[in-house]
Design an enzyme around this catalytic site. Structure first.
Site: not given
Ligand code: 8X3
Length: 256
Positions: A141, A154
């Site tokens: 990502s 994340y």
């Molecule tokens: C998703 C991109 O901007 O939500 O992998 O982290 S974000």
């Protein structure tokens, strides 16, 4: 005289029950791969495999939780061959600041995004090497490349996935396996933001508010398929893909 047909080049896709995984399965099947769809939700991947087979493609479904190493090893042993592994299963949970984020969310995100990719890659690497022309894809990502407020759990997990891909590429150089990282930015799928906000569709909608054209799952699947179908000696190390309206993780043009 008997003739034996060699099994078709096989692509395994994790998280194939929806979004980028399902779109990638469709596109790799159309590109001629036998696709093996894996995800926890058996009904969804079975329906997709049926749809692909009915359309003249070749697909199979295998229910799998990538965080369950015993199940992953059993799955790997059941395959005749593996030429491509697309590590797509993953996702975000919560968007809380570091000060109040839930450690359980951080752990879950690490387990799925990093250890899930590790389990699948370790289990299938022998088959990928044996294929003589293997490819590992890691769907990271843009969160694996720079941080944003509320994103730490994340971002940390996606950094882990990125580092796994980068390190593996160093470690297996000389063997016939490419390691490709695809890093998407804002992608509007049916589940990513809703899962992140635990079913709160209002919060999920705000992620895309005013953005005319976020990326679709198909846009990302297109980049995966393009990277995988380059000639064997061409390794797309990293492909970062964002919608035109997104200049960085924190700079998004919205028409509100
Ligand atoms: C998703 C991109 O901007 O939500 O992998 O982290 S974000």
């Amino acid at each position: 005289m008997s003739s034996v047909t060699a099994p078709a080049r096989t692509a395994v896709i994790t998280g194939a029950s929806s979004g980028i995984g399902a779109a990638t399965a469709r596109q790799l099947a159309a590109a001629g791969y036998h696709v093996v769809l894996t995800a926890r939700r058996k009904d969804r991947i079975e329906a997709l495999a049926e749809e692909l087979n009915a359309a003249g493609h070749s697909a199979a479904a295998h229910a799998l939780d990538v965080t369950d190493r015993t199940a992953v090893d059993g799955f790997a042993a059941s395959l005749d061959r593996c030429d491509v592994l697309v590590n797509n299963a993953g996702g975000a949970l919560g968007a809380d600041p570091v000060a109040t984020g839930d450690p359980a969310d951080w752990l879950t995100m690490y387990e799925v995004n990093v250890l899930g990719t590790l389990h699948m890659t370790q289990a299938l690497l022998p088959a990928l090497v044996a294929s003589g022309d293997g490819t590992v894809v890691v769907l990271s990502s843009t969160a694996g490349h720079s941080t944003y407020e509320g994103g730490a759990g994340y971002v940390a997990a996606k950094n882990g996935a990125r580092v796994l891909a980068e390190t593996l590429r160093l470690e297996i150089v000389g063997r016939p396996v490419r390691v490709i990282e695809i890093a998407p930015g804002m992608v509007k799928t049916e589940e990513f933001a809703t899962t992140r906000f635990r079913g709160d569709t209002e919060k999920a909608a705000k992620v895309y508010a005013g953005v005319a054209e976020p990326l679709s799952a198909d846009d990302v699947a297109d980049t995966v398929t393009w990277a995988v179908t380059r000639p064997s000696h061409v390794n797309i190390d990293l492909l970062v893909v964002r919608p035109r309206a997104q200049a960085s993780n924190t700079k998004v043009h919205r028409e509100l």
